[in-house]
Design a protein around this motif. Structure first.
Motif, short mmCIF file in Angstrom:
data_model
loop_
_atom_site.label_atom_id
_atom_site.label_comp_id
_atom_site.label_asym_id
_atom_site.label_seq_id
_atom_site.Cartn_x
_atom_site.Cartn_y
_atom_site.Cartn_z
N PHE A 119 42.33 35.85 35.29
CA PHE A 119 41.93 34.36 35.83
C PHE A 119 40.56 34.17 35.70
CE2 PHE A 119 45.77 35.78 37.88
CZ PHE A 119 46.69 34.75 37.46
N GLN A 120 40.20 33.13 35.80
CA GLN A 120 38.84 32.53 35.69
C GLN A 120 37.78 33.13 37.10
OE1 GLN A 120 38.32 28.06 35.43
NE2 GLN A 120 39.54 28.20 33.62
N ILE A 121 38.74 33.03 38.18
CA ILE A 121 37.85 33.55 39.24
C ILE A 121 38.27 35.05 39.48
CG2 ILE A 121 37.79 33.27 41.92
CD1 ILE A 121 38.54 30.52 41.59
N SER A 122 37.26 35.89 39.79
CA SER A 122 37.61 37.48 39.86
C SER A 122 38.64 37.82 41.04
CB SER A 122 36.37 38.18 40.09
OG SER A 122 36.56 39.63 40.18
N ALA A 123 39.65 38.35 40.59
CA ALA A 123 40.97 38.66 41.55
C ALA A 123 40.83 40.10 42.23
CB ALA A 123 42.18 38.20 41.03
N VAL A 124 39.94 40.65 42.94
CA VAL A 124 40.04 41.91 43.16
C VAL A 124 40.09 42.18 44.93
CG1 VAL A 124 38.43 42.75 41.17
CG2 VAL A 124 37.41 42.41 43.28
N PHE A 125 40.24 43.03 45.23
CA PHE A 125 40.43 43.46 46.86
C PHE A 125 39.04 43.75 47.28
CE2 PHE A 125 44.71 43.80 45.38
CZ PHE A 125 45.45 42.85 46.22
N GLY A 126 38.20 43.00 47.95
CA GLY A 126 36.89 43.17 48.18
C GLY A 126 36.94 44.22 49.32
N GLN A 127 37.72 44.49 50.33
CA GLN A 127 37.47 45.44 51.05
C GLN A 127 37.79 47.05 50.58
OE1 GLN A 127 39.85 43.31 50.93
NE2 GLN A 127 41.82 44.08 51.73
N LEU A 128 38.63 46.97 49.59
CA LEU A 128 38.94 48.35 49.01
C LEU A 128 37.77 48.77 48.01
CD1 LEU A 128 42.69 47.81 48.07
CD2 LEU A 128 41.60 48.87 50.16
N SER A 129 37.89 50.15 47.82
CA SER A 129 36.87 50.59 46.85
C SER A 129 37.16 50.32 45.39
CB SER A 129 36.68 52.10 47.12
OG SER A 129 37.92 52.75 46.52
N LEU A 138 47.82 48.23 34.15
CA LEU A 138 49.28 47.88 33.91
C LEU A 138 49.85 48.09 32.53
CD1 LEU A 138 49.22 44.23 35.92
CD2 LEU A 138 49.73 46.44 36.72
N ASP A 139 48.83 48.53 31.77
CA ASP A 139 49.19 49.04 30.73
C ASP A 139 49.93 47.82 29.68
OD1 ASP A 139 49.35 50.85 28.41
OD2 ASP A 139 51.31 51.54 28.85
N PRO A 140 49.06 46.64 29.49
CA PRO A 140 49.77 45.43 28.72
C PRO A 140 49.66 45.81 27.18
CG PRO A 140 47.53 45.00 29.31
CD PRO A 140 47.63 46.39 30.05
N GLU A 141 50.66 45.14 26.76
CA GLU A 141 50.78 44.96 25.21
C GLU A 141 49.82 43.86 24.95
OE1 GLU A 141 54.06 45.12 21.70
OE2 GLU A 141 54.65 45.18 23.86
N VAL A 142 50.05 42.73 25.81
CA VAL A 142 49.00 41.62 25.35
C VAL A 142 48.33 41.08 26.64
CG1 VAL A 142 49.14 39.00 24.81
CG2 VAL A 142 50.84 40.54 23.82
N MET A 143 46.95 41.03 26.39
CA MET A 143 46.26 40.60 27.52
C MET A 143 45.74 39.06 27.19
SD MET A 143 43.70 44.15 27.61
CE MET A 143 42.83 43.34 29.08
N LEU A 144 45.87 38.26 28.23
CA LEU A 144 45.27 37.02 28.18
C LEU A 144 44.22 36.94 29.01
CD1 LEU A 144 48.69 36.91 27.94
CD2 LEU A 144 48.32 34.45 27.73
N LEU A 145 42.96 36.52 28.61
CA LEU A 145 41.99 36.60 29.42
C LEU A 145 41.16 35.17 29.59
CD1 LEU A 145 40.12 39.72 27.49
CD2 LEU A 145 41.49 39.55 29.73
N ASP A 146 41.33 34.95 30.83
CA ASP A 146 40.95 33.19 30.99
C ASP A 146 39.31 33.40 31.43
OD1 ASP A 146 40.81 30.42 31.61
OD2 ASP A 146 42.42 30.51 33.17
N GLU A 147 38.71 32.74 30.50
CA GLU A 147 37.14 32.76 30.57
C GLU A 147 36.66 33.95 31.16
OE1 GLU A 147 35.38 29.08 31.91
OE2 GLU A 147 37.16 27.80 31.17
N PRO A 148 36.70 35.10 30.35
CA PRO A 148 36.43 36.45 30.98
C PRO A 148 34.76 36.40 31.13
CG PRO A 148 36.83 36.77 28.72
CD PRO A 148 37.25 35.32 29.08
N LEU A 149 34.11 35.80 30.51
CA LEU A 149 32.66 35.78 30.38
C LEU A 149 31.75 34.52 31.34
CD1 LEU A 149 32.06 36.27 26.70
CD2 LEU A 149 32.33 37.96 28.55
N ALA A 150 32.77 33.75 32.09
CA ALA A 150 32.44 32.44 32.66
C ALA A 150 31.16 33.21 33.93
CB ALA A 150 33.45 31.90 33.41
N GLY A 151 30.18 32.49 33.97
CA GLY A 151 29.35 32.88 34.98
C GLY A 151 28.42 34.08 34.91
#
Length: 251
Positions: free
Chosen positions: A86-96, A165-178
Motif C-alpha cells: 500500500f501507499q502507506i507503510s503497513a507494519v506493526f510498529g510495536q513488534l520487532s 507470503l511467497d507471491p507469484e505477482v507483487m502489486l506495489l502501490d507507489e513503493p518509493l513515495a516519500g
C-alpha cells in the motif's frame, strides 16, 4: 508472446455516476516489471483496488493465470499468489523487525498460527525471516521495533513481509513515495532483485525509476488507458507529454 498472467477486459468502476476507471483492458506478462503511471486522479490506485478486490468493478472481467477472479474476495486473491503493498507503510510498529516477518510467514500457513508449534518449525521460520530481512538490507536490525525505523526502511520491511507470503505477482502501490534520493536508489535496486522469478505490477510517479526498472508501461489519464508500451515509446507520445507531464506541472 506468452499468455498474460493478469488480464482485464472492459474494467470499469463508477462512483455515483462518476467513472473513476473506464473500460480498461490490461495485459501483464509473466516475469516482467510493469508500471502504471499518470497524473493524480488518473485511476491508478482504483485500478489496483479492483485487481486485488478491495473494490468490486461496476463491469468488466479480471483474469489471473487465465482464471476469472472477478468475484473473489481479497484474501482469496492473496492465497492464489497475487499480493499487494500500500501507499502507506503497513507494519506493526510495536513488534520487532524480525517479529513482523515471522508473523507474515505464519500467516502463509493459513489460519494455523504457530504459538505452540515445534521448535524445529519455529527455527525454520526464523531462519527464513532472517534471510528475507538480509535480502532487503535489514539484517542488522532484527530486534529493532518497527516504529523506530526511518520511513524508507519501513518500506523495505513491508516488502520483506510481502515476500514472506511467497507471491507469484507483487502489486506495489507507489513503493518509493516519500523517500529521499538514497532510499529511492536502494529500494529500486531491491525491487529489481526481488522481481527475479516473479511478476511485478507497480504504480509509480518517479519516471526515472520507471525508465530504469520497467519492461512495459501503461499510462492512464482520466480513468482510461492513454498509451501502452516500453519507456522509449510512451515517453515520446504527445498525449503522454500533454496529459502526464503537463498534469504533473500543475500539481
Amino acid at each position: 508472446m506468452p499468455e498474460a498472467i493478469i488480464e482485464t477486459t472492459g474494467l470499469t468502476k463508477s462512483f455515483k455516476g462518476f467513472r473513476a476507471v473506464n473500460d480498461i483492458s490490461l495485459q501483464v506478462l509473466p516475469g516482467t516489471i510493469h508500471a502504471m503511471i499518470g497524473p493524480n486522479g488518473a485511476g491508478k490506485t482504483t485500478c489496483f483496488n479492483l485487481l486485488t478486490k478491495f473494490l468490486r468493478p461496476t463491469s468488466g472481467r479480471i483474469l489471473f493465470k487465465g482464471r476469472d477472479i472477478t468475484a473473489l474476495k481479497p484474501d482469496q486473491i492473496a492465497r492464489q499468489g497475487l499480493v499487494r503493498s500500500f501507499q502507506i507503510s503497513a507494519v506493526f510498529g510495536q513488534l520487532s523487525v524480525l517479529d513482523n516477518v515471522m508473523l507474515a510467514l505464519q500467516r502463509q500457513r493459513g489460519e494455523s498460527f504457530d504459538f505452540w508449534g515445534s521448535l524445529r518449525r519455529l527455527d525454520t521460520q526464523k531462519a527464513r525471516a532472517e534471510e528475507l530481512l538480509h535480502d532487503v538490507g535489514l539484517g542488522a536490525e532484527l530486534d529493532t521495533p518497527a516504529a523506530q525505523l526511518p520511513y524508507g526502511r519501513k518500506r523495505a520491511l513491508e516488502l520483506a513481509t510481502t515476500l514472506a507470503l511467497d507471491p507469484e505477482v507483487m502489486l506495489l502501490d507507489e513503493p518509493l513515495a516519500g523517500m529521499g534520493t538514497e532510499d529511492v536508489s536502494r529500494t529500486a535496486d531491491l525491487i529489481r532483485r526481488v522481481a527475479k522469478g516473479r511478476t511485478v505490477l507497480m504504480v509509480e510517479h518517479n519516471l526515472g525509476v520507471v525508465a530504469e526498472l520497467c519492461d512495459r508501461i501503461t499510462v492512464l489519464a482520466r480513468g482510461e488507458v492513454l498509451v501502452e508500451g516500453d519507456y522509449a515509446t510512451v515517453s515520446k507520445d504527445p498525449r503522454v507529454i500533454e496529459s502526464y507531464i503537463g498534469g504533473a506541472a500543475h500539481e
